[in-house]
Design an enzyme around this catalytic site. Structure first.
Site, PDB file in Angstrom:
ATOM      1  N   SER A 116     -13.055   1.791  10.642  1.00 52.57           N
ATOM      2  CA  SER A 116     -12.213   1.927   9.125  1.00 52.57           C
ATOM      3  C   SER A 116     -13.386   1.480   7.923  1.00 52.57           C
ATOM      4  CB  SER A 116     -11.092   1.214   9.735  1.00 52.57           C
ATOM      5  OG  SER A 116     -10.566   1.840   8.330  1.00 52.57           O
ATOM      6  N   ALA A 117     -13.006   1.850   6.698  1.00 53.70           N
ATOM      7  CA  ALA A 117     -13.258   1.178   5.814  1.00 53.70           C
ATOM      8  C   ALA A 117     -12.646  -0.242   4.985  1.00 53.70           C
ATOM      9  CB  ALA A 117     -13.418   2.417   4.431  1.00 53.70           C
ATOM     10  N   ASP A 118     -11.539  -0.385   5.973  1.00 51.83           N
ATOM     11  CA  ASP A 118     -10.371  -1.503   5.571  1.00 51.83           C
ATOM     12  C   ASP A 118     -11.130  -2.479   6.458  1.00 51.83           C
ATOM     13  OD1 ASP A 118      -9.138   0.299   4.844  1.00 51.83           O
ATOM     14  OD2 ASP A 118      -7.784  -0.235   6.868  1.00 51.83           O
ATOM     15  N   ASP A 133     -16.540   6.342  14.250  1.00 50.06           N
ATOM     16  CA  ASP A 133     -15.593   5.735  12.947  1.00 50.06           C
ATOM     17  C   ASP A 133     -15.105   4.393  13.474  1.00 50.06           C
ATOM     18  OD1 ASP A 133     -12.859   6.332  12.024  1.00 50.06           O
ATOM     19  OD2 ASP A 133     -12.720   7.877  13.623  1.00 50.06           O
ATOM     20  N   VAL A 164      -5.568   0.880   3.447  1.00 47.64           N
ATOM     21  CA  VAL A 164      -5.462  -0.827   3.003  1.00 47.64           C
ATOM     22  C   VAL A 164      -7.115  -1.379   2.265  1.00 47.64           C
ATOM     23  CG1 VAL A 164      -6.520  -2.932   4.224  1.00 47.64           C
ATOM     24  CG2 VAL A 164      -4.456  -1.437   4.945  1.00 47.64           C
ATOM     25  N   LYS A 204      -5.363  11.602   1.054  1.00 51.59           N
ATOM     26  CA  LYS A 204      -5.637   9.954   1.605  1.00 51.59           C
ATOM     27  C   LYS A 204      -6.795   9.300   1.068  1.00 51.59           C
ATOM     28  CE  LYS A 204      -6.465   7.330   6.287  1.00 51.59           C
ATOM     29  NZ  LYS A 204      -7.036   7.679   7.581  1.00 51.59           N
ATOM     30  N   LYS A 226      -2.999  -1.606  16.007  1.00 53.05           N
ATOM     31  CA  LYS A 226      -2.817  -0.799  16.589  1.00 53.05           C
ATOM     32  C   LYS A 226      -3.939  -0.563  17.702  1.00 53.05           C
ATOM     33  CE  LYS A 226       0.970   1.719  14.550  1.00 53.05           C
ATOM     34  NZ  LYS A 226       1.118   2.534  13.467  1.00 53.05           N
ATOM     35  N   GLU A 245       0.960  -1.399  -0.002  1.00 57.81           N
ATOM     36  CA  GLU A 245      -0.010   0.135  -0.030  1.00 57.81           C
ATOM     37  C   GLU A 245       1.042   1.180  -0.295  1.00 57.81           C
ATOM     38  OE1 GLU A 245      -1.656   2.060   3.605  1.00 57.81           O
ATOM     39  OE2 GLU A 245      -1.289   0.083   4.987  1.00 57.81           O
TER      40      GLU A 245
HETATM   41  N1  PSU Z   1      -2.323   1.790  10.840  1.00 54.08           N
HETATM   42  C1  PSU Z   1      -1.279   1.894  10.822  1.00 54.08           C
HETATM   43  N2  PSU Z   1      -0.901   2.034   9.955  1.00 54.08           N
HETATM   44  C2  PSU Z   1      -1.110   2.935   9.136  1.00 54.08           C
HETATM   45  C3  PSU Z   1      -2.689   2.354   9.068  1.00 54.08           C
HETATM   46  C4  PSU Z   1      -3.214   2.123   9.431  1.00 54.08           C
HETATM   47  O1  PSU Z   1      -0.969   0.860  12.403  1.00 54.08           O
HETATM   48  O2  PSU Z   1      -0.357   3.481   8.234  1.00 54.08           O
HETATM   49  C5  PSU Z   1      -2.824   3.424   7.212  1.00 54.08           C
HETATM   50  C6  PSU Z   1      -3.567   2.270   6.422  1.00 54.08           C
HETATM   51  O3  PSU Z   1      -2.963   2.574   5.392  1.00 54.08           O
HETATM   52  C7  PSU Z   1      -5.043   2.010   6.981  1.00 54.08           C
HETATM   53  C8  PSU Z   1      -5.695   3.766   7.079  1.00 54.08           C
HETATM   54  O4  PSU Z   1      -5.595   1.448   5.518  1.00 54.08           O
HETATM   55  O5  PSU Z   1      -4.448   3.983   8.000  1.00 54.08           O
HETATM   56  C9  PSU Z   1      -6.499   3.473   8.019  1.00 54.08           C
HETATM   57  O6  PSU Z   1      -7.544   4.700   7.841  1.00 54.08           O
HETATM   58  P1  PSU Z   1      -8.560   4.746   8.531  1.00 54.08           P
HETATM   59  O7  PSU Z   1      -8.392   4.530   9.789  1.00 54.08           O
HETATM   60  O8  PSU Z   1      -8.954   6.264   8.157  1.00 54.08           O
HETATM   61  O9  PSU Z   1      -9.734   4.144   7.711  1.00 54.08           O
HETATM   62 MN    MN Z   2     -12.209   6.584  10.289  1.00 54.75          MN
END
Ligand code: PSU
Ligand code: MN
Length: 308
Positions: free
Chosen positions: A144-146, A142, A110, A90, A163, A29
């Site tokens: 994540s869309a992951d 909140d 991701v 992003k 994390k 990624e």
């Molecule tokens: N978690 C980490 N390191 C990262 C990310 C997440 O420990 O670099 C990044 C990844 O690209 C992940 C994104 O897909 O943050 C998730 O962002 P959000 O929480 O806004 O969905």
């Molecule tokens: Mn988010």
């Protein structure tokens, strides 16, 4: 047979050839490059990941968007540009069409990396940490869309867990709801990125790459669409002591709260604050765990290529 998305994509010839021949390819990624680590560590890490994937018998495909073009594989100049560029968007699932149609630069999360990997037929993807359910999500919503991407898109994501900037317990619960297999590699516990043990058992465990490849083969043969998340623990010699990392995470969360950081800004903000609060230690750990994931992803992709 050309696909409607081909016209938006530039696939490096080496990657195209490997895919056509059914060889092992591993996606990497780009949000980790632009929003996850500072320059020049980000460039160093990205280049080392590509080398490690090759050393383990697969072809690396770093995925990003440059000037409105999907890049499946970046050359050295493009990697350097991305590592230094300031105004990179992003880009998660919801952002892809906008960034492409506006001709912008985008770093794929991701979720977005999974989508683009899937479109060209890449089934294995190494990263550092996956997004999840944020602490306080019962109020902020909140998540994540992951996670929703893992529910539907056929790509196996090899990570070092999530994390503890996130609510790991709720993240695991939500993945159960979405039907995502969560698999710890070589241990029972789900790992927590900087530390091998999140305090939560992973629902599933595999002990070698071939077993993971077989699990994916069965899943996809059954048309059980979606990914698997592999939690590959950080090698113990590179782990950050839990007291140290947890203190930094608590302070980072307080800072985010005080500054009222929300939405897509929160993850990069927390990553940056944790990095500052731990000095070089968290960054070195971050690089080391990504290298382990790149190696394992290549081994899994190679094992899967033999099965198919
Ligand atoms: N978690 C980490 N390191 C990262 C990310 C997440 O420990 O670099 C990044 C990844 O690209 C992940 C994104 O897909 O943050 C998730 O962002 P959000 O929480 O806004 O969905
Ligand atoms: Mn988010």
């Amino acid at each position: 047979m050309s696909k409607p998305w081909d016209k938006y994509m530039d696939v490096l010839p080496e990657i195209r050839q490997a895919l056509d021949q059914g060889k092992a390819v591993v996606a990497l990624e780009s949000t980790i490059i632009s929003h996850g680590m500072p320059y020049p560590d980000n460039l160093d890490c990205a280049a080392n990941c590509e080398r490690i994937v090759r050393d383990h018998g697969a072809v690396p495909a770093t995925i990003a968007i440059l000037k409105g073009r999907v890049k499946i594989g970046l050359n050295r100049g493009e990697l350097e540009y991305l590592a230094k560029a300031k105004n990179v968007v992003k880009c998660s699932r919801r952002d892809l069409a906008a960034v492409l149609s506006l001709g912008q630069d985008g770093a794929t999360t991701v979720a977005a990396t999974m989508i683009l990997a899937d479109r060209v037929g890449i089934r294995f993807f190494a990263t550092g940490g996956v997004g999840g359910v944020h602490r306080g999500a019962e109020c902020s919503m909140d998540i994540s869309a992951d996670l929703t991407e893992l529910q539907t898109t056929d790509v196996c994501v090899i990570s070092a867990g999530v994390k503890s900037i996130l609510d790991i317990g709720r993240t695991l619960e939500y993945m159960e709801t979405l039907g995502i297999p969560v698999v710890a590699f070589g241990q029972n516990r789900f790992p927590a990125f900087y530390t091998p043990d999140s305090g939560f058992d992973a629902p599933l465990r595999v002990d070698d790459a071939a077993a993971a490849a077989r699990m994916l083969k069965v899943k996809w043969d059954l048309a059980l669409h979606g990914g698997i998340i592999i939690g590959n623990p950080i090698p113990p010699e590179y782990a950050v002591p839990p007291e140290k990392i947890n203190g930094a995470i608590e302070e980072a969360l307080r800072r985010a709260d005080a500054k009222k950081i929300t939405g897509k800004e929160i993850t990069p903000f927390l990553l940056d604050a944790v990095k500052e609060l731990t000095g070089g230690e968290s960054l070195e750990a971050n690089k080391r765990l990504v290298y382990g994931n790149a190696a394992l992803a290549a081994d899994m992709a190679a094992a899967f290529a033999v099965l198919s």
